[in-house]
Motif scaffolding. Structure first.
Motif, short mmCIF file in Angstrom:
data_model
loop_
_atom_site.label_atom_id
_atom_site.label_comp_id
_atom_site.label_asym_id
_atom_site.label_seq_id
_atom_site.Cartn_x
_atom_site.Cartn_y
_atom_site.Cartn_z
N TYR A 39 22.95 -7.14 16.96
CA TYR A 39 21.53 -7.42 16.81
C TYR A 39 21.38 -8.92 16.63
O TYR A 39 22.00 -9.53 15.76
CB TYR A 39 20.99 -6.68 15.58
CG TYR A 39 19.50 -6.85 15.35
CD1 TYR A 39 18.59 -6.00 15.97
CD2 TYR A 39 19.01 -7.85 14.52
CE1 TYR A 39 17.23 -6.14 15.76
CE2 TYR A 39 17.65 -8.00 14.31
CZ TYR A 39 16.77 -7.14 14.93
OH TYR A 39 15.42 -7.29 14.73
N THR A 40 20.57 -9.54 17.49
CA THR A 40 20.44 -10.99 17.47
C THR A 40 18.99 -11.42 17.30
O THR A 40 18.09 -10.91 17.97
CB THR A 40 20.98 -11.60 18.78
OG1 THR A 40 22.36 -11.27 18.92
CG2 THR A 40 20.84 -13.12 18.77
N ARG A 41 18.78 -12.33 16.38
CA ARG A 41 17.48 -12.98 16.21
C ARG A 41 17.68 -14.47 16.47
O ARG A 41 18.55 -15.10 15.88
CB ARG A 41 16.96 -12.78 14.78
CG ARG A 41 15.78 -13.69 14.43
CD ARG A 41 15.47 -13.65 12.95
NE ARG A 41 14.55 -14.71 12.58
CZ ARG A 41 14.92 -15.92 12.17
NH1 ARG A 41 16.20 -16.23 12.08
NH2 ARG A 41 14.02 -16.83 11.85
N LEU A 42 16.89 -15.02 17.38
CA LEU A 42 16.98 -16.44 17.72
C LEU A 42 15.62 -17.08 17.50
O LEU A 42 14.62 -16.65 18.06
CB LEU A 42 17.40 -16.61 19.18
CG LEU A 42 17.46 -18.04 19.73
CD1 LEU A 42 18.50 -18.87 18.97
CD2 LEU A 42 17.76 -18.04 21.22
N GLU A 55 26.36 -7.04 13.37
CA GLU A 55 27.10 -6.03 14.13
C GLU A 55 26.63 -4.65 13.68
O GLU A 55 26.92 -4.22 12.57
CB GLU A 55 28.60 -6.20 13.92
CG GLU A 55 29.15 -7.48 14.55
CD GLU A 55 30.67 -7.50 14.56
OE1 GLU A 55 31.27 -6.63 15.22
OE2 GLU A 55 31.23 -8.38 13.90
N ILE A 56 25.91 -3.98 14.56
CA ILE A 56 25.29 -2.69 14.23
C ILE A 56 26.36 -1.61 14.02
O ILE A 56 27.32 -1.52 14.78
CB ILE A 56 24.32 -2.27 15.34
CG1 ILE A 56 23.17 -3.28 15.44
CG2 ILE A 56 23.77 -0.87 15.09
CD1 ILE A 56 22.26 -3.05 16.62
N VAL A 213 16.84 -2.85 9.35
CA VAL A 213 17.53 -1.95 8.43
C VAL A 213 18.46 -1.00 9.17
O VAL A 213 18.26 -0.67 10.34
CB VAL A 213 16.52 -1.12 7.58
CG1 VAL A 213 15.59 -2.04 6.80
CG2 VAL A 213 15.72 -0.17 8.46
N GLU A 214 19.49 -0.57 8.44
CA GLU A 214 20.39 0.48 8.92
C GLU A 214 20.51 1.52 7.82
O GLU A 214 20.71 1.19 6.65
CB GLU A 214 21.77 -0.09 9.24
CG GLU A 214 21.80 -0.99 10.46
CD GLU A 214 23.22 -1.39 10.84
OE1 GLU A 214 23.79 -0.76 11.73
OE2 GLU A 214 23.75 -2.33 10.22
N LEU A 215 20.37 2.78 8.19
CA LEU A 215 20.46 3.88 7.24
C LEU A 215 21.65 4.77 7.60
O LEU A 215 21.80 5.16 8.76
CB LEU A 215 19.17 4.71 7.25
CG LEU A 215 19.18 6.00 6.42
CD1 LEU A 215 19.27 5.69 4.93
CD2 LEU A 215 17.93 6.84 6.71
#
Length: 234
Positions: A39-42, A55-56, A213-215
């Motif tokens: 997952y990338t935010r730029l 890293e998901i 978020v990751e659950l």
């Protein structure tokens, strides 16, 4: 001689103005998930950038990279990352597409496409009503649809369409960190919510949230976006 100097100055000024306009056009926040599930935010400002990578599906991790950027030509930009080789992206169909060092699009297994975030979609009707109910944090995702509410009485509630009634967790505990926080839902710590401080966009509604978020629940991994309804929660 004066004429030559004026022409050179005019050309330099026009070139600088073009570069500034180009940077302003590209400036903003971009999000995407690469083929290898990063997952990338730029975030591009006038000449600097900030990049988050997660890293998901792995143990909590958060990589933040900062540096400068500039336009290589009318459609390609270069990121000058600290202590790293340059990386290149091409503006294509309103997305930034990753390129290799020869300025060719990466093969599918290495490719990443980042779409520009529309920050005008930042409000959703149910957020205010949830706050009135005493909800501190709300997270949800799609495919499959799921939702998790964390309330002020230290209780979390998980729900999805195939459940007859929501599943409640009592006595949850949280560990706060600089870049992410973990909410443990069960005593054995297997069921947990990881809240990353990285912008997220709901892939159905387009709503922008401040947290990715990751659950992890009963051996199933979910991902989505989250909103903190009380500043003191995080």
């Amino acid at each position: 001689m004066k004429r030559a100097i004026i022409l050179i100055f005019s050309f330099s000024f026009a070139s600088c103005a073009h570069q500034t306009a180009k940077n302003e056009l590209l400036s903003g926040e971009y999000l995407g998930i690469s083929a290898d599930q990063k997952y990338t935010r730029l975030s591009l400002s006038e000449s600097n950038f900030e990049k988050d990578q997660i890293e998901i599906g792995k143990e909590p991790n958060f990589l933040k990279i900062k540096g400068t950027w500039q336009a290589v030509n009318d459609s390609v930009i270069a990121l000058n990352e600290q202590d790293r080789a340059k990386s290149f992206y091409k503006l294509k169909d309103n997305q930034l597409v990753s390129l290799n060092s020869q300025l060719k699009e990466n093969e599918p297994s290495l490719s990443i496409r980042l779409f520009k975030v529309d920050h005008s979609i930042e409000a959703e009707g149910n957020i205010e009503s949830l706050a009135k109910e005493g909800i501190l944090f709300f997270a949800n995702g799609n495919e499959p649809f799921w939702a998790l509410k964390i309330s002020s009485n230290n209780i979390a509630e998980f729900n999805k369409p195939d459940l007859d009634t929501p599943i409640k967790f009592s006595n949850i505990r949280m560990i706060k960190g600089k870049d992410y926080s973990i909410v443990y839902l069960s005593e054995d710590s297997q069921d947990k919510l990881i809240i990353y401080k990285s912008t997220c966009v709901n892939d159905m509604s387009g709503k922008v949230s401040p947290y990715f978020v990751e659950l992890y629940f009963k051996g199933t991994h979910y991902r989505g976006c989250g909103d903190s309804l009380k500043k003191e929660f995080l």
